[in-house]
Design a protein around this motif. Structure first.
Motif, PDB file in Angstrom:
ATOM      1  N   GLU A 160      -7.135   2.792  -6.460  1.00 37.74           N
ATOM      2  CA  GLU A 160      -8.149   2.107  -5.662  1.00 37.74           C
ATOM      3  C   GLU A 160      -9.485   2.864  -5.688  1.00 37.74           C
ATOM      4  O   GLU A 160      -9.478   4.096  -5.677  1.00 37.74           O
ATOM      5  N   HIS A 210     -15.145   0.659   0.451  1.00 31.91           N
ATOM      6  CA  HIS A 210     -15.200   2.052   0.017  1.00 31.91           C
ATOM      7  C   HIS A 210     -16.396   2.291  -0.899  1.00 31.91           C
ATOM      8  O   HIS A 210     -17.099   3.292  -0.782  1.00 31.91           O
ATOM      9  N   HIS A 222      -4.009   5.879  -3.481  1.00 32.07           N
ATOM     10  CA  HIS A 222      -5.210   6.731  -3.574  1.00 32.07           C
ATOM     11  C   HIS A 222      -4.892   7.846  -4.570  1.00 32.07           C
ATOM     12  O   HIS A 222      -3.907   8.564  -4.388  1.00 32.07           O
ATOM     13  N   HIS A 277      -9.729  -4.990  -1.590  1.00 34.45           N
ATOM     14  CA  HIS A 277      -9.705  -4.693  -0.158  1.00 34.45           C
ATOM     15  C   HIS A 277     -11.103  -4.972   0.359  1.00 34.45           C
ATOM     16  O   HIS A 277     -12.087  -4.664  -0.313  1.00 34.45           O
ATOM     17  N   HIS A 303       0.875  -1.171   0.000  1.00 38.55           N
ATOM     18  CA  HIS A 303       0.000   0.000   0.000  1.00 38.55           C
ATOM     19  C   HIS A 303       0.910   1.218   0.000  1.00 38.55           C
ATOM     20  O   HIS A 303       1.663   1.433   0.936  1.00 38.55           O
ATOM     21  N   GLU A 326      -8.901  -5.507   5.637  1.00 38.13           N
ATOM     22  CA  GLU A 326      -8.609  -4.206   6.261  1.00 38.13           C
ATOM     23  C   GLU A 326      -9.437  -3.973   7.515  1.00 38.13           C
ATOM     24  O   GLU A 326      -9.603  -2.839   7.942  1.00 38.13           O
TER      25      GLU A 326
HETATM   26 ZN   LIG Z   1      -6.206   2.347   0.465  1.00 34.04          ZN
END
Ligand SMILES: [Zn+2]
Length: 287
Positions: free
Chosen positions: A152, A184, A112, A221, A73, A266
């Protein structure tokens, strides 16, 4: 890409730290738990790798020995849609991450993309695509060809990273790896995943835009997530019935599409919940 669905934690599990584990011990400890992926957290890195090359290489050797796939990451301090100085610094941070990822044999640097800020959304997005093209050119110039960059899907409405934007990046820029953060997406759309059909829709959209192989090879994720009207608020463990999404529904779609994703857990219970997801998928596949 992955030979079968793989599961692992986002970072070093708490219990491993208590045991005093170094990063190169992590693959062996994960293997003992029956896990086979690990996302190294370079999230606070600046413009230089913050791991020694020999340590990164040792992690890579141990990962291969224990059949653990390593991803990274990348730095949180990346905004490819900001002002020029910010974008230039962000590119250098991505290249620093990719350099160390190559040392450890990590196949992707997840990151990101950025924030819309005061820009119009389409303008911010265009800047981001251009910045990524540049970054990939720099990586190639440095001989970094085996590491992909993984934009992502993002959880907050002011962040670049809707599914459509991430798919467009994958269509327009070379050396990209699709990264779907299901939580997300759930948060950004106020609880989007309520039935198997909702997950299937995403898999179909990915297949339509990027092809069957890309859909099978997605990097994911997953966690339970709490959200507000702006999107993501906090990650939760799998056993919290109040929050979604439900991994069992995604497992159905993984089986149906014969996907072999790398699924990074996560939740606050990194390895424990990764094992739970692995077992849930196994049950679905055995049916
Ligand atoms: Zn992330």
């Amino acid at each position: 890409m992955a030979d079968h669905p793989r599961f692992g934690p986002a970072g070093v599990p708490h219990i491993f730290r208590i045991l005093g584990a170094q990063s190169f011990d992590v693959p062996r400890l994960l293997r003992e738990e029956g896990l086979d992926a690990f996302e190294y957290q370079a999230v606070r890195w600046g413009q230089k790798p913050q791991i020694k090359r020999e340590d990164a290489e040792r992690l890579g050797v141990e990962a291969r020995k224990n059949d653990v796939w390593v991803s990274m990451h990348g730095s949180y301090y990346v905004n490819l849609s900001g002002k020029k100085e910010v974008v230039e610094a962000s590119k250098r941070r991505l290249v620093a991450c990719a350099t160390a990822a190559q040392w450890m044999g990590a196949y992707v640097v997840v990151f990101h993309t950025g924030f819309y800020g005061r820009f119009e959304k389409s303008y911010a997005f265009k800047n981001c695509v251009e910045a990524l093209k540049d970054t990939v050119e720099t990586m190639k110039g440095l001989g970094i060809r085996d590491v992909k960059l993984g934009p992502e899907t993002m959880g907050r409405v002011f962040q670049v990273g809707t599914l459509d934007e991430i798919l467009t990046i994958c269509e327009e820029v070379e050396q990209m790896q699709l990264v779907i953060d299901w939580s997300h997406m759930h948060a950004r759309r106020q609880g989007r995943f309520r039935a198997v059909e909702d997950f299937r829709e995403v898999a179909e959209e990915v297949e339509r835009r990027l092809g069957t192989e890309a859909a099978r090879d997605m990097h994911c994720h997953f966690s339970k997530i709490e959200y507000t009207d702006k999107g993501e608020r906090r990650h939760h463990v799998l056993d919290e019935p109040r929050y979604g999404p439900d991994f069992a529904m995604l497992a159905e779609v993984i089986a149906e599409f014969k996907m072999r994703p790398v699924i990074i857990c996560e939740t606050p219970l990194l390895d424990v919940d990764a094992m739970k997801m692995r077992d849930t998928l196994r049950e679905v596949m055995d049916r």
